[in-house]
Scaffold this motif. Structure first.
Motif, PDB file in Angstrom:
ATOM      1  N   THR A  56       6.599  -0.107 -24.102  1.00 57.24           N
ATOM      2  CA  THR A  56       6.507  -0.046 -22.491  1.00 57.24           C
ATOM      3  C   THR A  56       5.637   1.234 -22.312  1.00 57.24           C
ATOM      4  N   VAL A  57       4.848   1.277 -21.488  1.00 57.98           N
ATOM      5  CA  VAL A  57       3.903   2.243 -20.961  1.00 57.98           C
ATOM      6  C   VAL A  57       4.239   2.687 -19.756  1.00 57.98           C
ATOM      7  N   THR A  58       4.418   3.954 -19.440  1.00 58.67           N
ATOM      8  CA  THR A  58       4.543   4.461 -18.112  1.00 58.67           C
ATOM      9  C   THR A  58       3.658   5.278 -17.677  1.00 58.67           C
ATOM     10  N   GLU A  59       3.167   5.350 -16.577  1.00 60.80           N
ATOM     11  CA  GLU A  59       2.328   6.086 -15.833  1.00 60.80           C
ATOM     12  C   GLU A  59       2.509   6.632 -14.418  1.00 60.80           C
ATOM     13  N   VAL A  60       1.834   7.527 -14.166  1.00 62.09           N
ATOM     14  CA  VAL A  60       2.277   8.294 -12.823  1.00 62.09           C
ATOM     15  C   VAL A  60       1.376   8.005 -11.730  1.00 62.09           C
ATOM     16  N   GLY A  61       1.530   7.526 -10.725  1.00 63.46           N
ATOM     17  CA  GLY A  61       0.381   7.055  -9.649  1.00 63.46           C
ATOM     18  C   GLY A  61       0.672   7.766  -8.346  1.00 63.46           C
ATOM     19  N   HIS A  62       0.043   7.840  -7.669  1.00 64.58           N
ATOM     20  CA  HIS A  62       0.073   8.595  -6.399  1.00 64.58           C
ATOM     21  C   HIS A  62      -0.834   7.804  -5.216  1.00 64.58           C
ATOM     22  N   SER A  63      -0.494   8.109  -4.092  1.00 65.52           N
ATOM     23  CA  SER A  63      -1.179   7.625  -2.778  1.00 65.52           C
ATOM     24  C   SER A  63      -2.579   8.178  -2.700  1.00 65.52           C
ATOM     25  N   PRO A  64      -3.384   7.563  -2.140  1.00 66.42           N
ATOM     26  CA  PRO A  64      -3.317   6.174  -1.834  1.00 66.42           C
ATOM     27  C   PRO A  64      -3.235   5.176  -3.038  1.00 66.42           C
ATOM     28  N   GLU A  65      -2.541   4.119  -3.214  1.00 64.62           N
ATOM     29  CA  GLU A  65      -2.108   3.213  -4.080  1.00 64.62           C
ATOM     30  C   GLU A  65      -2.059   1.964  -3.335  1.00 64.62           C
ATOM     31  N   MET A  66      -2.958   0.905  -3.936  1.00 65.16           N
ATOM     32  CA  MET A  66      -2.772  -0.491  -3.536  1.00 65.16           C
ATOM     33  C   MET A  66      -2.284  -1.278  -4.870  1.00 65.16           C
ATOM     34  N   PHE A  67      -0.867  -1.959  -4.926  1.00 67.45           N
ATOM     35  CA  PHE A  67      -0.348  -2.722  -5.917  1.00 67.45           C
ATOM     36  C   PHE A  67      -0.962  -3.876  -6.139  1.00 67.45           C
ATOM     37  N   GLN A  68      -1.573  -4.175  -7.299  1.00 67.74           N
ATOM     38  CA  GLN A  68      -2.099  -5.525  -7.824  1.00 67.74           C
ATOM     39  C   GLN A  68      -2.543  -6.654  -6.755  1.00 67.74           C
ATOM     40  N   ALA A  69      -3.704  -6.335  -6.029  1.00 67.60           N
ATOM     41  CA  ALA A  69      -4.074  -6.880  -5.040  1.00 67.60           C
ATOM     42  C   ALA A  69      -4.565  -8.616  -5.700  1.00 67.60           C
ATOM     43  N   GLU A  70      -5.020  -8.632  -6.974  1.00 69.29           N
ATOM     44  CA  GLU A  70      -5.366  -9.778  -7.560  1.00 69.29           C
ATOM     45  C   GLU A  70      -3.981 -10.708  -7.850  1.00 69.29           C
ATOM     46  N   SER A  71      -2.725 -10.229  -7.739  1.00 68.71           N
ATOM     47  CA  SER A  71      -1.744 -11.168  -8.049  1.00 68.71           C
ATOM     48  C   SER A  71      -1.302 -11.812  -6.996  1.00 68.71           C
TER      49      SER A  71
ATOM     50  N   PHE B 155       0.995  -1.177   0.268  1.00 66.52           N
ATOM     51  CA  PHE B 155       0.126   0.087  -0.110  1.00 66.52           C
ATOM     52  C   PHE B 155       0.808   1.224  -0.056  1.00 66.52           C
ATOM     53  N   LEU B 156       0.806   2.066  -1.126  1.00 69.41           N
ATOM     54  CA  LEU B 156       1.586   3.363  -0.998  1.00 69.41           C
ATOM     55  C   LEU B 156       0.763   4.466  -0.157  1.00 69.41           C
ATOM     56  N   THR B 157       1.286   4.723   0.971  1.00 73.37           N
ATOM     57  CA  THR B 157       0.534   5.668   1.929  1.00 73.37           C
ATOM     58  C   THR B 157       0.763   7.209   1.448  1.00 73.37           C
ATOM     59  N   ASP B 158       1.973   7.219   1.038  1.00 67.33           N
ATOM     60  CA  ASP B 158       2.514   8.813   0.733  1.00 67.33           C
ATOM     61  C   ASP B 158       3.454   8.552  -0.385  1.00 67.33           C
ATOM     62  N   GLY B 159       3.448   9.558  -1.300  1.00 69.59           N
ATOM     63  CA  GLY B 159       4.240   9.677  -2.386  1.00 69.59           C
ATOM     64  C   GLY B 159       3.610   9.738  -3.799  1.00 69.59           C
ATOM     65  N   HIS B 160       4.672   9.933  -4.784  1.00 62.52           N
ATOM     66  CA  HIS B 160       4.211   9.686  -6.220  1.00 62.52           C
ATOM     67  C   HIS B 160       5.229   8.308  -6.573  1.00 62.52           C
ATOM     68  N   ILE B 161       4.472   7.734  -7.573  1.00 58.07           N
ATOM     69  CA  ILE B 161       5.404   6.537  -8.596  1.00 58.07           C
ATOM     70  C   ILE B 161       5.283   6.657  -9.818  1.00 58.07           C
ATOM     71  N   HIS B 162       6.144   6.045 -10.404  1.00 59.21           N
ATOM     72  CA  HIS B 162       6.026   5.439 -11.812  1.00 59.21           C
ATOM     73  C   HIS B 162       5.688   4.300 -11.923  1.00 59.21           C
ATOM     74  N   ILE B 163       4.791   3.908 -12.816  1.00 64.91           N
ATOM     75  CA  ILE B 163       4.226   2.574 -13.147  1.00 64.91           C
ATOM     76  C   ILE B 163       4.638   2.101 -14.598  1.00 64.91           C
ATOM     77  N   HIS B 164       5.388   1.148 -14.579  1.00 66.11           N
ATOM     78  CA  HIS B 164       6.159   0.845 -16.020  1.00 66.11           C
ATOM     79  C   HIS B 164       5.427  -0.702 -16.432  1.00 66.11           C
ATOM     80  N   THR B 165       4.860  -0.717 -17.677  1.00 65.70           N
ATOM     81  CA  THR B 165       4.374  -1.997 -18.018  1.00 65.70           C
ATOM     82  C   THR B 165       4.829  -2.136 -19.491  1.00 65.70           C
ATOM     83  N   THR B 166       5.294  -3.461 -19.345  1.00 62.50           N
ATOM     84  CA  THR B 166       6.071  -3.774 -20.739  1.00 62.50           C
ATOM     85  C   THR B 166       5.118  -4.867 -21.318  1.00 62.50           C
ATOM     86  N   SER B 167       4.988  -4.831 -22.652  1.00 62.09           N
ATOM     87  CA  SER B 167       4.406  -5.802 -23.400  1.00 62.09           C
ATOM     88  C   SER B 167       5.145  -7.281 -23.594  1.00 62.09           C
TER      89      SER B 167
END
Length: 223
Positions: free
Chosen positions: A74-89, A56-68
């Motif tokens: 590759t796609v890069t997105e900007v994410g920010h808190s609050p953010e939960m990373f891939q609960a399905e995984s 769980f990202l509680t503070d801050g901003h992140i880059h999210i990189h996804t590669t085919s």
């Protein structure tokens, strides 16, 4: 005072919403929680890493990189808190991250191990309901996207390609992709893709550079 701050942080996330103060007190008191700090540029979780915990990202901003899967783009997105990373995984056939999460600013991350997730799942009904709702919503959105009618125009097909390869239908996006690769993905000629992208750039909706496309705000493209 620190505990009250932690309660507020947990309530930012879908999995804990609707829980009573007493429930949160039990979770904080009896769950082994990990607290982590990341400096800009540090990797929080990488594509292919085993997903054996919830992050769980509680503070801050992140880059999210996804590669085919063929590493062609590759796609890069900007994410920010609050953010939960891939609960399905954390469950299912492949229990690995499929994106790379990198700190863009100083970040604070809370982690809960899989064993602790199981225990919370068994103890708190509302946590179970929230998790099922979260996973069901993601499945429904994916189903809707898969069966969406194909647009007859290359402009809309291009925009749909951008949207379908992003986690969020808004915000800043950066694609590293060659013009020919994008043409192949869309099943058309490079010249037509080039003309379409040039038009979108002239309208101020994106910026082209060598082997890259920068979208300042995807929601503007989707309007």
């Amino acid at each position: 005072m620190a505990d009250f701050h932690l309660y507020d942080k947990l309530l930012q996330f879908t999995l804990f919403q609707g829980m009573s103060k007493g429930d949160l007190e039990l979770i904080v008191a009896h769950t082994r929680l990990g607290f982590h700090k990341y400096a800009p540029g540090e990797t929080i979780a990488a594509d292919g890493d085993v997903c054996n915990r919830l992050l769980f990202l509680t503070d801050g901003h992140i880059h999210i990189h996804t590669t085919s899967s063929n590493h062609a783009f590759t796609v890069t997105e900007v994410g920010h808190s609050p953010e939960m990373f891939q609960a399905e995984s954390i469950f299912g056939l492949s229990q690995r991250f499929t994106h790379t999460y990198q700190a863009l600013t100083p970040c604070s991350v809370l982690s809960i191990s899989k064993d602790e997730v199981y225990r919370i799942f068994e103890t708190f009904t509302i946590f179970r309901i929230n998790l099922v709702n979260l996973l069901s919503t993601r499945l429904q959105k994916q189903h809707t996207r898969t069966w969406r009618k194909t647009s007859p125009t290359l402009r809309q097909q291009t925009i749909n390609f951008f949207e379908s390869h992003c986690l969020y239908p808004a915000g800043e996006k950066h694609l590293k992709i060659k013009m020919q690769q994008l043409a192949d993905e869309l099943g058309t000629k490079r010249l037509y893709v080039s003309q379409t992208l040039k038009t979108l750039q002239d309208e101020g909706l994106l910026t082209l550079s060598r082997g890259a496309i920068h979208i300042q705000a995807l929601e503007r493209l989707l309007m």
